[in-house]
Scaffold this motif. Structure first.
Motif, PDB file in Angstrom:
ATOM      1  N   PRO A   2      38.823  43.018  33.324  1.00 31.21           N
ATOM      2  CA  PRO A   2      39.526  42.480  34.493  1.00 31.21           C
ATOM      3  C   PRO A   2      40.679  43.399  34.901  1.00 31.21           C
ATOM      4  CG  PRO A   2      40.083  41.214  32.531  1.00 31.21           C
ATOM      5  CD  PRO A   2      39.011  42.196  32.133  1.00 31.21           C
ATOM      6  N   VAL A   3      41.089  43.284  36.170  1.00 29.19           N
ATOM      7  CA  VAL A   3      42.226  44.064  36.676  1.00 29.19           C
ATOM      8  C   VAL A   3      43.500  43.473  36.078  1.00 29.19           C
ATOM      9  CG1 VAL A   3      43.541  44.723  38.724  1.00 29.19           C
ATOM     10  CG2 VAL A   3      41.041  44.629  38.825  1.00 29.19           C
ATOM     11  N   THR A   4      44.274  44.331  35.398  1.00 28.24           N
ATOM     12  CA  THR A   4      45.539  43.887  34.809  1.00 28.24           C
ATOM     13  C   THR A   4      46.651  44.819  35.277  1.00 28.24           C
ATOM     14  OG1 THR A   4      45.228  45.234  32.828  1.00 28.24           O
ATOM     15  CG2 THR A   4      44.448  42.948  32.736  1.00 28.24           C
ATOM     16  N   TYR A   5      47.870  44.330  35.164  1.00 29.20           N
ATOM     17  CA  TYR A   5      49.040  45.126  35.534  1.00 29.20           C
ATOM     18  C   TYR A   5      50.197  44.726  34.636  1.00 29.20           C
ATOM     19  CZ  TYR A   5      52.829  47.193  38.233  1.00 29.20           C
ATOM     20  OH  TYR A   5      53.912  47.939  38.620  1.00 29.20           O
ATOM     21  N   TYR A  14      47.163  39.271  35.359  1.00 33.32           N
ATOM     22  CA  TYR A  14      45.727  39.365  35.624  1.00 33.32           C
ATOM     23  C   TYR A  14      45.470  39.008  37.080  1.00 33.32           C
ATOM     24  CZ  TYR A  14      45.440  39.375  30.567  1.00 33.32           C
ATOM     25  OH  TYR A  14      45.602  39.696  29.236  1.00 33.32           O
ATOM     26  N   LEU A  15      44.641  39.818  37.722  1.00 33.55           N
ATOM     27  CA  LEU A  15      44.250  39.522  39.093  1.00 33.55           C
ATOM     28  C   LEU A  15      43.255  38.372  39.072  1.00 33.55           C
ATOM     29  CD1 LEU A  15      44.365  40.284  42.108  1.00 33.55           C
ATOM     30  CD2 LEU A  15      42.439  41.832  41.689  1.00 33.55           C
ATOM     31  N   LYS A  16      43.499  37.383  39.935  1.00 35.71           N
ATOM     32  CA  LYS A  16      42.616  36.217  40.010  1.00 35.71           C
ATOM     33  C   LYS A  16      42.076  36.061  41.417  1.00 35.71           C
ATOM     34  CE  LYS A  16      44.411  33.473  36.293  1.00 35.71           C
ATOM     35  NZ  LYS A  16      44.702  32.137  35.872  1.00 35.71           N
ATOM     36  N   ARG A  17      40.876  35.548  41.473  1.00 30.06           N
ATOM     37  CA  ARG A  17      40.220  35.312  42.763  1.00 30.06           C
ATOM     38  C   ARG A  17      39.919  33.820  42.877  1.00 30.06           C
ATOM     39  NH1 ARG A  17      35.219  34.632  45.018  1.00 30.06           N
ATOM     40  NH2 ARG A  17      34.773  35.824  46.887  1.00 30.06           N
ATOM     41  N   LYS A  18      40.198  33.290  44.061  1.00 32.38           N
ATOM     42  CA  LYS A  18      39.940  31.881  44.343  1.00 32.38           C
ATOM     43  C   LYS A  18      39.416  31.782  45.766  1.00 32.38           C
ATOM     44  CE  LYS A  18      42.364  27.807  42.837  1.00 32.38           C
ATOM     45  NZ  LYS A  18      43.640  27.167  42.620  1.00 32.38           N
ATOM     46  N   GLU A  19      38.513  30.882  46.003  1.00 33.79           N
ATOM     47  CA  GLU A  19      38.004  30.707  47.369  1.00 33.79           C
ATOM     48  C   GLU A  19      38.771  29.606  48.077  1.00 33.79           C
ATOM     49  OE1 GLU A  19      33.895  30.422  48.291  1.00 33.79           O
ATOM     50  OE2 GLU A  19      33.363  32.154  47.061  1.00 33.79           O
ATOM     51  N   ASP A  36      38.383  33.028  37.632  1.00 38.87           N
ATOM     52  CA  ASP A  36      37.618  34.170  38.126  1.00 38.87           C
ATOM     53  C   ASP A  36      38.514  35.406  38.104  1.00 38.87           C
ATOM     54  OD1 ASP A  36      35.972  35.955  39.420  1.00 38.87           O
ATOM     55  OD2 ASP A  36      35.792  34.793  41.269  1.00 38.87           O
ATOM     56  N   LEU A  37      38.231  36.339  37.195  1.00 35.88           N
ATOM     57  CA  LEU A  37      39.034  37.547  37.017  1.00 35.88           C
ATOM     58  C   LEU A  37      38.253  38.762  37.523  1.00 35.88           C
ATOM     59  CD1 LEU A  37      40.311  36.829  33.383  1.00 35.88           C
ATOM     60  CD2 LEU A  37      41.500  36.376  35.520  1.00 35.88           C
ATOM     61  N   PRO A  38      38.539  39.253  38.730  1.00 37.85           N
ATOM     62  CA  PRO A  38      37.824  40.406  39.281  1.00 37.85           C
ATOM     63  C   PRO A  38      38.010  41.659  38.424  1.00 37.85           C
ATOM     64  CG  PRO A  38      39.137  39.336  40.973  1.00 37.85           C
ATOM     65  CD  PRO A  38      39.525  38.723  39.672  1.00 37.85           C
ATOM     66  N   THR A  39      37.030  42.550  38.497  1.00 36.43           N
ATOM     67  CA  THR A  39      37.081  43.793  37.725  1.00 36.43           C
ATOM     68  C   THR A  39      37.544  44.982  38.571  1.00 36.43           C
ATOM     69  OG1 THR A  39      34.745  44.185  38.178  1.00 36.43           O
ATOM     70  CG2 THR A  39      35.299  43.044  36.113  1.00 36.43           C
TER      71      THR A  39
END
Length: 194
Positions: A2-5, A14-19, A36-39
């Protein structure tokens, strides 16, 4: 993966995605590892850490500010002021260079003698303070003529009824404005600038 910073405080986000209800993807950063953790970062976006270490996903910033102007500010402020380079964070927007200042970090070097009494390591202490420092916007240089590279200067006014930017000085080149107004940062004379 997953995308982390990792921000300046050492926190991992952690980058999270939500609709949304309309089915559009919405992104945000969180310290929680769930959902949902985008890559990868979505096209046209970038990770942005603001001066107070909050982490965001934002549309890529296309700025009229040149990288050498930002670098000049980063190198010049520690030269003209009597505090650590970590006491200032330089941020920029489309047409603005914003100088954020932390009084906590500015005060560490004049009190080195006191710190020696406690046998604290200055470098270690300044790192701890940097991770936890709070920054305030103090000076802003706004580009008003892209061709001639002319700026106007504003300082932040902390009077209860105002709490906003007020214009100071005249229109000029960035180096002259930085030298003229930057030396007042962290001093009482800063609040006399009008």
């Amino acid at each position: 993966m997953p995308v982390t910073y990792k921000n300046r405080k050492g926190d991992i986000y952690y980058l999270k995605r939500k609709e949304s209800k309309a089915g559009k993807a919405r992104y945000h950063f969180s310290k929680k590892v769930e959902g949902d953790l985008p890559t990868k970062i979505p096209d046209g976006f970038e990770i942005y850490e603001n001066p107070n270490a909050q982490v965001f996903l934002r549309r890529k910033l296309y700025s009229n500010i040149k990288s050498e102007e930002i670098d000049f500010c980063k190198s010049r402020f520690p030269e003209i002021c009597t505090f650590s380079d970590k006491a200032v964070i330089i941020d920029h927007k489309i047409n603005e260079i914003i100088i954020h200042y932390s009084e906590q970090l500015a005060d560490i070097f004049p009190s080195q003698a006191k710190l020696q009494l406690y046998k604290k390591d200055i470098k270690e202490l300044s790192e701890v303070l940097f991770r936890n420092a709070i920054y305030h916007p103090m000076l802003k240089f706004t580009l008003i003529d892209e061709e001639k590279r002319l700026f106007i200067t504003e300082r932040y006014c902390f009077l209860g009824g105002i709490d906003d930017w007020i214009e100071i000085g005249t229109i000029d080149k960035l180096p002259k404005l930085v030298d003229t107004y930057g030396k007042h940062l962290g001093k009482e004379s800063f609040f006399d600038l009008v």
